[in-house]
Design a protein around this motif. Structure first.
Motif, mmCIF file in Angstrom:
data_model
loop_
_atom_site.group_PDB
_atom_site.id
_atom_site.type_symbol
_atom_site.label_atom_id
_atom_site.label_comp_id
_atom_site.label_asym_id
_atom_site.label_seq_id
_atom_site.Cartn_x
_atom_site.Cartn_y
_atom_site.Cartn_z
ATOM 1 N N UNK A 33 0.856 -1.183 0.000
ATOM 2 C CA UNK A 33 0.000 0.000 0.000
ATOM 3 C C UNK A 33 0.892 1.233 0.000
ATOM 4 N N UNK A 34 0.356 2.330 -0.468
ATOM 5 C CA UNK A 34 1.086 3.597 -0.452
ATOM 6 C C UNK A 34 0.170 4.692 0.060
ATOM 7 N N UNK A 35 0.764 5.691 0.702
ATOM 8 C CA UNK A 35 0.013 6.870 1.155
ATOM 9 C C UNK A 35 0.878 8.101 0.957
ATOM 10 N N UNK A 36 0.347 9.090 0.289
ATOM 11 C CA UNK A 36 1.068 10.345 0.130
ATOM 12 C C UNK A 36 1.242 11.007 1.500
ATOM 13 N N UNK A 37 2.323 11.740 1.676
ATOM 14 C CA UNK A 37 2.622 12.383 2.948
ATOM 15 C C UNK A 37 2.344 13.884 2.885
#
Length: 257
Positions: A33-37
């Protein structure tokens, strides 16, 4: 986009169920999974403030991972945490840095005297007790916090729980934080928010997320939600990552001198 795994639903779910959810370390999601910071870089900005402080408190430190990454800590640095597994993990991680970890139920009052700290920080607090923050801050002291905003990751929430009320969707709004801080006698120094893209590449990542961030779908278990999880697994396999959006806001408040 991360590569497709083509692993079975049962294998992905079993792996996610077996993974530890202690602490506030999200490294398990790497490749899943990825999440923008947020653009403001909370850990860096918090570290800069720590270097200038003389006495600091980190509320709801989790496993202490963020605080442990600060290069220069004040001589007096204290962290609180309410979940026993995290208390143990934070103590192990922070004690070598000279940080006192206090097991606290995260309900008022904070176990500290008035005016003890010139810096209070908190990353993603479940709830902010503004009166208590104002009480333990020294005159001129500051509260610096990154918080979860309204409707955060509600694509996931509503997939499993159905449509939520406008009141629920708009809870945790930064305007509410501003009003509460000012009511407690604090002055707002900075307040900004961002909406950030999240992608879940497999159903295991969704399961691990819901086990770790327990307030998203309260009482979540694989057994109860297995049919819905299986449906989402088929969607991800056919259409690609499940996309959601987190909301974050940064708030900095000052106690008048």
């Amino acid at each position: 986009m991360a590569p497709r795994t083509h692993r079975t639903f049962d294998a992905l779910v079993a792996e996610a169920e077996a993974a530890s959810v202690d602490g506030w370390d999200f490294s398990w999601f790497e490749g899943r999974a990825t999440e923008a910071r947020p653009s403001w870089g909370y850990a860096r900005s918090m570290g800069e403030r720590m270097a200038r402080a003389t006495a600091a408190l980190d509320i709801q430190t989790g496993g202490g991972e963020i605080l442990a990454g600060v290069a220069e800590l004040p001589k007096l640095t204290v962290a609180t945490e309410g979940w026993p597994p995290n208390v143990a993990k934070a103590t192990e991680l922070l004690r070598p840095r000279g940080v006192a970890v206090v097991a606290d139920e995260e309900e008022p009052p904070l176990p500290f005297a008035d005016g003890t700290f010139d810096l209070v920080v908190s990353r993603h607090p479940v709830r902010t007790y503004w009166d208590e923050i104002a009480r333990v801050l020294s005159p001129g002291g500051r509260y610096f916090s990154q918080q979860v905003g309204p409707s955060s990751v509600f694509e996931v929430v509503e997939y499993f729980l159905g449509p939520q009320s406008e009141q629920t969707r708009n809870s945790r709004h930064p305007d509410q934080a501003r009003a509460a801080a000012e009511k407690a006698g604090l002055e707002i120094v900075d307040l900004r928010s961002e909406r950030l893209r999240i992608e879940f590449f497999d159903i295991g990542a969704v399961v691990h997320f819901l086990r770790k961030v327990i307030w998203m779908v309260p009482g979540f278990t694989v057994e109860e939600y297995r049919p819905r999880l299986a449906e989402l697994h088929r969607e991800i396999e056919a259409e690609g990552p499940f996309v959601a959006h987190s909301t974050r806001f940064l708030i900095e408040a000052r106690k008048p001198a």
